[in-house]
Design a protein around this motif. Structure first.
Motif, PDB file in Angstrom:
ATOM      1  N   PHE A  12      17.397  26.783  38.461  1.00 38.50           N
ATOM      2  CA  PHE A  12      16.306  25.834  38.264  1.00 38.50           C
ATOM      3  C   PHE A  12      16.830  24.507  37.727  1.00 38.50           C
ATOM      4  CE2 PHE A  12      13.210  23.843  35.449  1.00 38.50           C
ATOM      5  CZ  PHE A  12      12.072  23.781  36.238  1.00 38.50           C
ATOM      6  N   GLU A  13      17.685  24.585  36.705  1.00 39.02           N
ATOM      7  CA  GLU A  13      18.189  23.360  36.068  1.00 39.02           C
ATOM      8  C   GLU A  13      19.080  22.550  37.003  1.00 39.02           C
ATOM      9  OE1 GLU A  13      17.161  22.127  33.388  1.00 39.02           O
ATOM     10  OE2 GLU A  13      16.082  23.813  32.506  1.00 39.02           O
ATOM     11  N   GLN A  14      19.729  23.228  37.951  1.00 42.50           N
ATOM     12  CA  GLN A  14      20.614  22.505  38.870  1.00 42.50           C
ATOM     13  C   GLN A  14      19.867  21.474  39.714  1.00 42.50           C
ATOM     14  OE1 GLN A  14      24.258  25.664  39.649  1.00 42.50           O
ATOM     15  NE2 GLN A  14      23.281  24.700  41.368  1.00 42.50           N
ATOM     16  N   TRP A  15      18.583  21.701  39.946  1.00 39.49           N
ATOM     17  CA  TRP A  15      17.840  20.722  40.733  1.00 39.49           C
ATOM     18  C   TRP A  15      17.852  19.350  40.065  1.00 39.49           C
ATOM     19  CZ3 TRP A  15      17.455  21.970  45.426  1.00 39.49           C
ATOM     20  CH2 TRP A  15      17.121  23.256  45.847  1.00 39.49           C
ATOM     21  N   ALA A  16      17.945  19.329  38.738  1.00 40.47           N
ATOM     22  CA  ALA A  16      17.958  18.052  38.021  1.00 40.47           C
ATOM     23  C   ALA A  16      19.179  17.215  38.407  1.00 40.47           C
ATOM     24  CB  ALA A  16      17.935  18.289  36.511  1.00 40.47           C
ATOM     25  N   VAL A  17      20.294  17.882  38.668  1.00 38.63           N
ATOM     26  CA  VAL A  17      21.495  17.151  39.086  1.00 38.63           C
ATOM     27  C   VAL A  17      21.293  16.565  40.476  1.00 38.63           C
ATOM     28  CG1 VAL A  17      23.991  17.281  39.401  1.00 38.63           C
ATOM     29  CG2 VAL A  17      22.884  18.745  37.705  1.00 38.63           C
ATOM     30  N   LEU A  18      20.728  17.387  41.381  1.00 40.41           N
ATOM     31  CA  LEU A  18      20.525  16.902  42.745  1.00 40.41           C
ATOM     32  C   LEU A  18      19.506  15.761  42.786  1.00 40.41           C
ATOM     33  CD1 LEU A  18      21.573  17.478  45.589  1.00 40.41           C
ATOM     34  CD2 LEU A  18      19.578  18.925  45.947  1.00 40.41           C
ATOM     35  N   GLU A  19      18.574  15.748  41.840  1.00 37.52           N
ATOM     36  CA  GLU A  19      17.564  14.705  41.813  1.00 37.52           C
ATOM     37  C   GLU A  19      18.128  13.326  41.468  1.00 37.52           C
ATOM     38  OE1 GLU A  19      14.574  16.173  39.170  1.00 37.52           O
ATOM     39  OE2 GLU A  19      13.505  17.243  40.750  1.00 37.52           O
ATOM     40  N   THR A  20      19.382  13.289  41.030  1.00 41.90           N
ATOM     41  CA  THR A  20      20.017  11.980  40.813  1.00 41.90           C
ATOM     42  C   THR A  20      20.429  11.338  42.136  1.00 41.90           C
ATOM     43  OG1 THR A  20      22.273  12.864  40.558  1.00 41.90           O
ATOM     44  CG2 THR A  20      20.886  12.750  38.564  1.00 41.90           C
ATOM     45  N   LEU A  21      20.309  12.086  43.219  1.00 37.15           N
ATOM     46  CA  LEU A  21      20.604  11.572  44.557  1.00 37.15           C
ATOM     47  C   LEU A  21      19.365  10.847  45.082  1.00 37.15           C
ATOM     48  CD1 LEU A  21      22.697  11.669  46.943  1.00 37.15           C
ATOM     49  CD2 LEU A  21      21.503  13.729  47.710  1.00 37.15           C
TER      50      LEU A  21
END
Length: 280
Positions: free
Chosen positions: A95-104
């Protein structure tokens, strides 16, 4: 500034010993990122690592869920509590990994999206394995994997055997709870639909947790992982919407509309329905 001395006892000679990098096969892991954009786009590395690390966490989740199924088949619920607590934390990491991808940003992604053609997360066989282990069965989804005989065979086998929830219901049946036979002997390739008679069984368990402690705790662990799965799906939808809007998915789906339909799926329906009945 304080200085930490490099202690004399620290091992330094690994010419004939197993070291950290070799044990973890970092040569394979760190060499597995091969951006295809030309010239190479800076953000493609993020996209690749995001999905590779997700697959590693999924591998561990599958490892744990398969163990949980075997414990339930042996009528051993207690070992599942630790296992499902771990699965919940794995899901939290996903779930938390989506936050990293959202920087794209949309403009950044658009510059390299075309390089992977029709490749899509829809083709993640490990995600499909997790779905099957949780009981979200869909025979049609196997068509995506027909090009890989070994993976297709693994998924077909999981499709046609009881899920974790199925095995829990079978366990309760063996213990003498009033689980209908239609829930313990059926076509396992079909998605489970739920039965009001099972709601009554769970109501009995929830209203006397002292007597049925292990079953009660198992119910709560299953609710934990389904809730986390729902949260992961929701974050997936919002991340996709944020990055590509309502474009069609690279794998041929409608994109966000297709993903939103998954938000309505209930894996363990009676464990949610019983909450309305408790205390009434």
């Amino acid at each position: 500034m304080p200085e930490r001395k490099f202690e004399d006892t620290i091992q330094t000679d690994f010419r004939e010993r197993l070291d950290y990098a070799k044990y973890l096969r970092l040569d394979l892991i760190l060499g597995a990122q091969s951006p295809l954009s030309e010239p190479k786009h800076h953000d493609e590395m993020l996209f690749i690592i995001q999905h590779q690390t997700s697959e590693l966490w999924m591998k561990l989740a599958i490892h744990e869920l398969l163990a949980a199924v075997e414990h339930v088949k042996r009528d051993e619920l207690e070992p599942c509590f630790k296992i499902l607590s771990r699965v919940k934390q794995i899901q939290r990491m996903l779930f938390e990994q989506w936050a990293v991808l959202e920087t794209l940003t949309p403009s950044e992604y658009a510059q390299f999206r075309g390089v992977f053609g029709q490749a899509s997360g829809l083709q993640s066989f490990q995600n499909r394995m997790i779905e099957f282990l949780f009981g979200n069965k869909n025979q049609q989804s196997l068509k995506v994997f027909e090009h890989d005989e070994q993976i297709h065979e693994q998924l077909f086998e999981l499709l046609n055997r009881p899920s974790l929830y199925d095995e829990f219901l079978r366990h309760l049946f063996r213990r003498g709870f009033a689980i209908p036979e239609s829930a313990v002997d059926r076509d396992w390739s079909e998605q489970y639909e739920g039965d009001s008679r099972i709601v009554a069984v769970f109501k009995k368990i929830y209203e006397d947790p002292k007597q049925y402690w292990d079953a009660y705790e198992m119910c709560e662990k299953l609710v934990d992982v389904e809730e986390q799965f729902a949260l992961w799906r929701y974050r997936h939808v919002k991340t996709v919407e944020r990055v590509i809007g309502f474009k069609a998915g690279t794998g041929g789906s409608s994109g966000v509309p297709f993903l939103k339909k998954a938000l309505e799926i209930r894996l363990f329906p009676e464990l949610w329905d019983v909450r309305t009945e408790i205390g009434s």
